[in-house]
Each structure stands twice: as C-alpha cells, then as structure tokens.
Motif scaffolding. Structure first.
Motif, PDB file in Angstrom:
ATOM      1  N   UNK A  32      41.742  43.150  34.615  1.00 39.85           N
ATOM      2  CA  UNK A  32      42.173  43.117  36.010  1.00 39.85           C
ATOM      3  C   UNK A  32      41.067  42.595  36.911  1.00 39.85           C
ATOM      4  N   UNK A  33      41.496  42.133  38.083  1.00 37.08           N
ATOM      5  CA  UNK A  33      40.567  41.631  39.108  1.00 37.08           C
ATOM      6  C   UNK A  33      40.859  42.404  40.389  1.00 37.08           C
ATOM      7  N   UNK A  34      39.795  42.758  41.112  1.00 39.45           N
ATOM      8  CA  UNK A  34      39.940  43.466  42.390  1.00 39.45           C
ATOM      9  C   UNK A  34      39.414  42.563  43.500  1.00 39.45           C
ATOM     10  N   UNK A  35      40.304  42.255  44.451  1.00 35.79           N
ATOM     11  CA  UNK A  35      39.900  41.427  45.593  1.00 35.79           C
ATOM     12  C   UNK A  35      40.029  42.265  46.858  1.00 35.79           C
ATOM     13  N   UNK A  36      39.187  41.990  47.823  1.00 31.91           N
ATOM     14  CA  UNK A  36      39.281  42.695  49.106  1.00 31.91           C
ATOM     15  C   UNK A  36      38.070  42.349  49.938  1.00 31.91           C
ATOM     16  N   UNK A  37      38.213  42.497  51.234  1.00 30.75           N
ATOM     17  CA  UNK A  37      37.106  42.172  52.129  1.00 30.75           C
ATOM     18  C   UNK A  37      35.924  43.100  51.854  1.00 30.75           C
ATOM     19  N   UNK A  74      37.233  44.324  24.833  1.00 36.35           N
ATOM     20  CA  UNK A  74      37.310  45.518  25.692  1.00 36.35           C
ATOM     21  C   UNK A  74      38.151  45.238  26.929  1.00 36.35           C
ATOM     22  N   UNK A  75      38.651  46.307  27.562  1.00 37.44           N
ATOM     23  CA  UNK A  75      39.327  46.162  28.847  1.00 37.44           C
ATOM     24  C   UNK A  75      38.290  46.107  29.948  1.00 37.44           C
ATOM     25  N   UNK A  76      38.551  45.319  30.967  1.00 36.11           N
ATOM     26  CA  UNK A  76      37.584  45.251  32.069  1.00 36.11           C
ATOM     27  C   UNK A  76      38.268  45.057  33.414  1.00 36.11           C
ATOM     28  N   UNK A  77      37.474  45.329  34.440  1.00 36.70           N
ATOM     29  CA  UNK A  77      37.930  45.170  35.814  1.00 36.70           C
ATOM     30  C   UNK A  77      36.826  44.446  36.575  1.00 36.70           C
ATOM     31  N   UNK A  78      37.134  43.254  37.037  1.00 37.62           N
ATOM     32  CA  UNK A  78      36.147  42.478  37.790  1.00 37.62           C
ATOM     33  C   UNK A  78      36.261  42.833  39.269  1.00 37.62           C
ATOM     34  N   UNK A  79      35.170  43.311  39.840  1.00 37.03           N
ATOM     35  CA  UNK A  79      35.143  43.714  41.257  1.00 37.03           C
ATOM     36  C   UNK A  79      34.223  42.736  41.999  1.00 37.03           C
ATOM     37  N   UNK A  80      34.843  41.882  42.833  1.00 31.89           N
ATOM     38  CA  UNK A  80      34.035  40.944  43.624  1.00 31.89           C
ATOM     39  C   UNK A  80      33.878  39.573  42.998  1.00 31.89           C
TER      40      UNK A  80
END
Ligand code: G5P
Ligand code: MG
Length: 222
Positions: free
Chosen positions: A10-15, A85-91
């Motif tokens: 997953x990817x996390x986008x946000x200001x 592995x599962x991952x989450x990209x933040x930023x």
C-alpha cells in the motif's frame, strides 16, 4: 485480530501533517506491514551524516522535495530488501515521476493507495505541537499523543526534538509543494482505480474507516 494472509502493498498519500505517520503506525501494528517512511529514511541519513543525508538536508530544511533520482534509488534499495514482505510506503511516491518509476519495477504491484484528505488549517495547528524521536521515527503531539515524560521518548528516554522543517515558513513551503507536485499523484492513482480517499480532521475518526476498508480488501482478495 486481523492478521495478514495475503501480502499487502500500500501507499499512503497526504499533505504534510495530515497524519500519514500516525495512521501508518496503526496499519503496521494491525496488519503486519513494514512501514517505510521516506521522510524518516532521509532524516536518519541526515542524522548519521551519510552522503545521501548531506545531499538531501538543504532541500528538506527549506521544505522542498529531494530530487526524484535520489529518492527513487534510496527507496528502491529498501524495497529490494523487502521482497516477499508486505509494506506500506509513507511519503513516497510524491511526484508523478516517482510514481512512474515505481510502476516500472517488476517486484512492485500496489494494491491500495490511501489518500488522507485533511484541511490545511487543521494541519498548520497540529504541526506546531509535534515532537519527534528521530532515530525511531516515533511521533508525539503535546495534546493528541503526549509522551509519558514531557520532552522524552517513551521507549528510550532520549530527548525529543522538533523537526527543522516544522518552522512555519518551511511548513507553508511544504504545503505549496504538495499542491503543485503531489496532488497530481492522487489523480495518477485514481486513473488506475487504486485510490481510496478518507476526508476529515481527526485521525481517530478516520482510522476505523481505513481499518475496515483494508479488512474488506483482504477478505475479498484472499
Ligand atoms: P515527510 O517526513 O514525509 P511530510 O511533510 O509529508 O513529511 P509529515 O510532516 O511527516 O509529512 P504526517 O506523517 O502526514 O506528516 O503526519 P503525522 O506526523 O502523523 O502527524 C502530524 C502531527 O499531528 C503529529 O504530531 C501527530 O501526533 C499529530 N496528529 C495526528 N493526528 C492528529 C489528530 O487527529 N489530532 C491532533 N490534534 N493531532 C494529530 O517528508 C519530509 C521531507 O522529506 C523530503 C521532503 O523534503 C519533505 O518535505 N521527502 C521527499 N522528497 C522528495 N520525494 C519524496 N518521496 C520525499 N519524501 C520525503
Ligand atoms: Mg510523517
């Protein structure tokens, strides 16, 4: 407890200050994904005085983006180590060029892109009260999430600090950069039907919606 069966990417986008780090920490805790924050990665390079840190520092402190080429290599090297592995990209990605570079990788197939949509007025107030433990990336806020001992990290007892780019002028620059360069990334993922948006002003209100969305995704795609 919802334990990961399928590997989630997953990817996390946000200001800046929208709560990416806060929500990512909860996803890591509940879904077993590795939380990879590009900002934490950079700040650790600056702290450890690496060549990457030396090149990146002036951009970060002003609130500007670090050049795409450097970011693609830096994050790419970590993804290399996370195979299987599962991952989450933040930023990351936060430019269309970075998103395109990620799409060219054979080992990357993104399931979900979470967009945190939080008003700028909320963000500007929040950031003033943020304190961080740079080596671990742990985030505090004097009211929302205070440390057990004021000014000290809960786990190591080390002193907390405020980020150089949390000065008001750097925050304004970061919000402007977000509008110009990162908002198009939202459209990029919307056109791939991967985007899911959560709008609001409180992480604790958004969180149950995000959690049930991921639970549902895993149930349907297992
Ligand atoms: P970063 O480190 O990625 P930003 O600017 O994208 O930095 P930031 O500031 O880390 O994002 P966040 O993670 O979205 O914010 O938010 P957070 O830390 O979880 O929450 C902010 C504060 O609010 C915290 O104190 C938290 O406790 C509190 N909080 C959370 N929820 C609530 C709530 O509901 N209520 C209240 N009251 N408080 C709450 O990037 C930094 C720099 O690195 C470079 C750039 O120079 C960038 O500016 N960089 C890149 N450059 C190019 N490409 C990339 N991909 C790059 N990635 C990083
Ligand atoms: Mg963050």
């Amino acid at each position: 407890m919802s334990r990961l069966v399928r590997i989630l990417r997953a990817v996390m986008i946000g200001a800046p200050g929208s709560g990416k780090g806060t929500i990512s920490g909860r996803l890591e805790r509940d879904f077993g994904v590795v939380h990879l924050s590009s900002g934490d990665l950079l700040r650790n390079n600056v702290l450890n005085r690496t060549e990457v840190g030396r090149q990146a520092e002036e951009f970060i402190d002003k609130g500007d983006l670090v050049p795409d080429e450097l970011m693609v290599i830096l994050v790419g090297n970590v993804l290399e180590e996370l195979q299987g592995k599962g991952w989450l990209l933040d930023g990351f990605p936060r430019t269309v060029a970075q998103a395109e570079a990620l799409d060219t990788r054979q080992d990357v197939d993104i399931d979900i892109v979470i967009n945190l949509d939080v008003p700028f007025s909320t963000i500007v107030e929040r950031i003033k009260q943020r304190w961080v433990h740079t080596p671990s990336g742990r985030i505090y806020h004097t009211e929302f999430n205070p440390p057990k001992t004021p000014g000290r990290d809960d786990f190591t007892g080390e002193l907390l600090s405020q980020r150089a780019d949390d000065r008001p002028e750097a925050v304004m620059e970061r919000l402007g950069v977000y509008d110009r360069l990162t908002k198009p990334v939202i459209e990029y993922y919307r056109s791939q039907s991967k985007l899911v948006q959560f709008s609001g002003t409180e992480s604790n209100v958004l969180w149950p919606h995000i959690k049930s969305h991921i639970d549902e995704f895993l149930k349907t795609n297992n």
